[in-house]
Motif scaffolding. Structure first.
Motif, PDB file in Angstrom:
ATOM      1  N   LEU A 294      34.140  -3.800   7.796  1.00  0.00           N
ATOM      2  CA  LEU A 294      33.462  -2.946   7.036  1.00  0.00           C
ATOM      3  C   LEU A 294      34.242  -3.355   5.730  1.00  0.00           C
ATOM      4  O   LEU A 294      33.539  -3.487   4.959  1.00  0.00           O
ATOM      5  CB  LEU A 294      33.823  -1.574   7.005  1.00  0.00           C
ATOM      6  CG  LEU A 294      33.267  -1.233   6.329  1.00  0.00           C
ATOM      7  CD1 LEU A 294      31.509  -0.952   5.612  1.00  0.00           C
ATOM      8  CD2 LEU A 294      33.312   0.731   6.005  1.00  0.00           C
ATOM      9  N   ASP A 336      33.318  -2.736  13.483  1.00  0.00           N
ATOM     10  CA  ASP A 336      33.271  -2.166  12.115  1.00  0.00           C
ATOM     11  C   ASP A 336      32.596  -0.757  11.902  1.00  0.00           C
ATOM     12  O   ASP A 336      32.413  -0.428  11.222  1.00  0.00           O
ATOM     13  CB  ASP A 336      32.047  -3.001  11.862  1.00  0.00           C
ATOM     14  CG  ASP A 336      31.059  -3.133  10.682  1.00  0.00           C
ATOM     15  OD1 ASP A 336      31.407  -3.866   9.939  1.00  0.00           O
ATOM     16  OD2 ASP A 336      30.324  -2.359  10.553  1.00  0.00           O
ATOM     17  N   GLN A 338      30.215   1.182  12.460  1.00  0.00           N
ATOM     18  CA  GLN A 338      29.682   1.978  11.129  1.00  0.00           C
ATOM     19  C   GLN A 338      27.800   1.566  12.015  1.00  0.00           C
ATOM     20  O   GLN A 338      26.672   1.566  11.505  1.00  0.00           O
ATOM     21  CB  GLN A 338      29.277   0.932  10.465  1.00  0.00           C
ATOM     22  CG  GLN A 338      30.370   0.706   9.120  1.00  0.00           C
ATOM     23  CD  GLN A 338      31.013   1.955   8.985  1.00  0.00           C
ATOM     24  OE1 GLN A 338      30.241   2.945   8.367  1.00  0.00           O
ATOM     25  NE2 GLN A 338      31.709   2.545   9.417  1.00  0.00           N
ATOM     26  N   ASP A 340      26.053  -1.290  13.469  1.00  0.00           N
ATOM     27  CA  ASP A 340      25.325  -2.277  12.744  1.00  0.00           C
ATOM     28  C   ASP A 340      25.084  -3.471  13.754  1.00  0.00           C
ATOM     29  O   ASP A 340      26.273  -3.581  13.278  1.00  0.00           O
ATOM     30  CB  ASP A 340      26.124  -2.717  11.395  1.00  0.00           C
ATOM     31  CG  ASP A 340      25.280  -3.644  10.473  1.00  0.00           C
ATOM     32  OD1 ASP A 340      24.010  -3.970  10.948  1.00  0.00           O
ATOM     33  OD2 ASP A 340      25.226  -4.058   9.533  1.00  0.00           O
TER      34      ASP A 340
END
Length: 615
Positions: A294, A336, A338, A340
């Motif tokens: 990120l 990460d 998130q 995603d």
């Protein structure tokens, strides 16, 4: 006589046949020289480096020289002059450094022999996360790669087939988790030498264990001190607090950790890419785990989000493309956090190109389901959702865990603690911490994903883990006596791993893509799911988990087929702990539909337990 640039390629100190090319990047320097133990007299007189591209208008970005009569392990530093300013700098590319803060010439050559390691299939991986400094220690000092190598047989006995090594790059502090990198290409002197790491990887490979290395490219430092910070003496005139050529020189440098590298500079991109390739080639790593991607793709930090960093995204794509082109069987993992899907989407579709990513939502759902004292607080619906999450329609695009270094340490003054400690603080070896922490582990090893455990989890290591042995009441070094004290818990993990890897050839479905969560009893706190690859005896697997303190002597669930279903694992088995009650059993499914399945049968469930059945 003026020096000539070296005709040989390579950055840093490239050693060959008792001579060495020295090359560095210093675009704002007026002159660069190398001083060391090989100059005459030592350190006092330097050898000038020449610009690699001296033609008018090209600038003097790179400087190099080839020096004869250099020995392996000679020490050196770059001396950079800019106007009246003179700075002595470690080599950013050096493979080793001394406690006196000198770079060391280190020949990366290593005799790997004729052994060629074959990376396990990703759907068959079980990862064991280790911190070299605390994994195995015998004399009160941080552990080394040599110390860790002595415990490889333990990992063989446990059954894992991959090790993830937390960052081992040189850091400035005495002890560290490794997330404050100072010299990306050098092994921290407390852990050993480059050769020691190569021997560790070679020994792990000989035992059938892959080795992944944790790398930190989202920030350098804090405390980059004598190396990268304002390397060639330059900093932005109105911002002397910023780091110069290796860092962003605007607010994109702001990060919650150290300072963010300038991914827009081709030389910095090359520096990071070269480092990733070093681990894959010089150490024969089987993959990399990228810390906080990120912070590579977005300018976040100190509570703010300053937007996307497209060149950071492009850097990750470049590294992953190069890895896939050269070593497609190796595994690159992103942290990460998130959720995603673009992180693990192929680069040709615009994705970052990682092969898998840590799934913290899985941990969160498990933690919230096993740590509350009251059964009423357990949301097994959230666990069901966590089991079903996948990225890019691929079950193995995620790494799942019930403990990792992030969740067991001290963060922002909060003592997080290992899972047994979270369940009953101060009493991690009592009945309920044992039961519920192993229930969480059973879900981890049977849910779709690549399962991972943190060092010591397999023998009920407790407390709050830290890299620093001076922190009172925290646990740094593993207590290896617990392996025998909690031998039954170790056997539970060993059996779980064997079942997950289908070592007994009757649970192939746990390595498959297919999943059906077919039973979610929110009131009774019972969850059941079906895993399979192609289906059929030895393939179809049924997992039933009881998140309550109640035992169920006869609990009816659906089955995909009639016939006998055999108990392959029961976390309530008394062999694992004398307080466990042996509630599970083999069963027979009959042709009566239940839970959307064609058949049904009765199973036994102990308190806070999971069972695994197959035909």
């Amino acid at each position: 006589m003026a020096s000539a640039p070296s005709p040989h390629p390579g950055m840093g100190a490239v050693f060959r046949d008792k001579s060495c090319t020295f090359r560095t990047w210093a675009p704002f320097a007026d002159a660069v020289s190398v001083h060391g133990s090989f100059t005459a007299p030592p350190w006092t007189i330097g050898i000038d480096l020449a610009p690699d591209n001296p033609a008018p208008g090209n600038g003097h970005d790179y400087w190099s020289v080839h020096v004869n009569c250099v020995q392996d392990h000679d020490e050196y530093k770059f001396v950079i002059r800019r106007g009246a300013q003179v700075v002595w700098k470690l080599d950013p590319y050096c493979r080793d450094a001394t406690e006196e803060n000198n770079s060391v010439v280190d020949d990366p050559a290593f005799d790997w022999g004729d052994h060629r390691f074959h990376m396990p299939n990703w759907n068959e991986l079980v990862i064991y996360e280790i911190h070299i400094g605390t994994f195995n220690n015998t004399d009160g000092k941080p552990g080394t790669f040599d110390d860790a190598m002595k415990k490889l047989e333990h990992l063989v006995e446990l059954g894992v087939n991959a090790i993830e090594v937390m960052p081992a790059q040189e850091f400035e502090t005495t002890t560290s988790m490794g997330y404050n990198p100072n010299l990306l290409f050098a092994i921290d002197s407390a852990y050993g030498t480059q050769n020691a790491v190569q021997k560790f990887v070679q020994a792990a490979h000989a035992k059938g264990i892959a080795v992944l290395f944790d790398v930190v490219y989202n920030h350098f430092g804090p405390g980059t001190g004598d190396c990268l910070w304002q390397f060639d003496g330059w900093s932005r005139g109105d911002r002397p607090d910023l780091g110069g050529i290796y860092f962003y020189n605007d607010d994109r440098a702001i990060c919650d950790f150290g300072d963010r590298p300038d991914y827009g500079r081709p030389e910095v991109r090359q520096f990071i890419r070269d480092n990733a390739m070093m681990w894959l080639h010089e150490y024969q790593a089987d993959g990399l785990r990228f810390d906080s991607t990120l912070n590579i793709r977005r300018a976040v930090g100190h509570g703010g989000d300053r937007g996307e960093i497209p060149e950071g995204w492009g850097l990750m794509q470049w590294i992953n493309n190069d890895k896939d082109g050269e070593l497609p069987w190796n595994l690159n993992i992103a942290e990460d956090l998130q959720h995603d899907e673009w992180i693990t989407k192929e680069t040709r579709s615009g994705g970052a190109g990682f092969n898998s990513q840590w799934d913290v939502s899985f941990f969160t759902a498990l933690r919230d389901a096993v740590t509350p004292s009251s059964d009423d607080s357990r949301d097994i619906g959230a666990v069901a959702q966590a089991i079903q999450r996948r990225y890019n329609n691929d079950a193995f695009r995620r790494v799942i865990y019930s403990e990792s270094h992030d969740e067991v340490t001290i963060q922002k003054g909060e003592w997080l603690g290992r899972m047994p400690e979270k369940i009953w603080w101060g009493h991690p070896d009592w009945y309920e911490p044992k039961k519920r922490s192993t229930l969480a582990a059973a879900i981890t090893f049977t849910a779709p994903g690549i399962p991972m455990i943190f060092q010591g989890q397999e023998f009920l290591e407790s407390g709050t883990w830290t890299d620093n042995p001076t922190i009172k009441d925290a646990n740094s070094m593993l207590d290896w006596s617990k392996k025998e004290r909690f031998r039954g818990i170790f056997e539970l993990y060993r059996e779980l791993i064997a079942v997950r890897r289908n070592l007994y050839k009757n649970t192939r479905g746990l390595t498959g893509q297919n999943l059906n969560v077919f039973h979610v009893n929110r009131a009774g706190k019972v969850l059941a799911y079906h895993r399979w690859m192609d289906g059929g005896p030895g393939d179809d697997v049924i997992v039933v988990a009881n998140f309550s303190h109640n035992a169920y002597d006869s609990y009816t669930i659906g089955f995909p087929r009639a016939g006998n279903w055999y108990l392959r694992f029961d976390s309530d088995w008394s062999r694992y702990d004398a307080s466990f009650t042996n509630t599970g059993y083999d069963t027979t499914a009959h042709a009566d539909g239940r839970d959307g399945m064609n058949c049904c049968g009765n199973v036994g469930l102990g308190p806070y337990s999971a069972i695994i059945l197959s035909q």
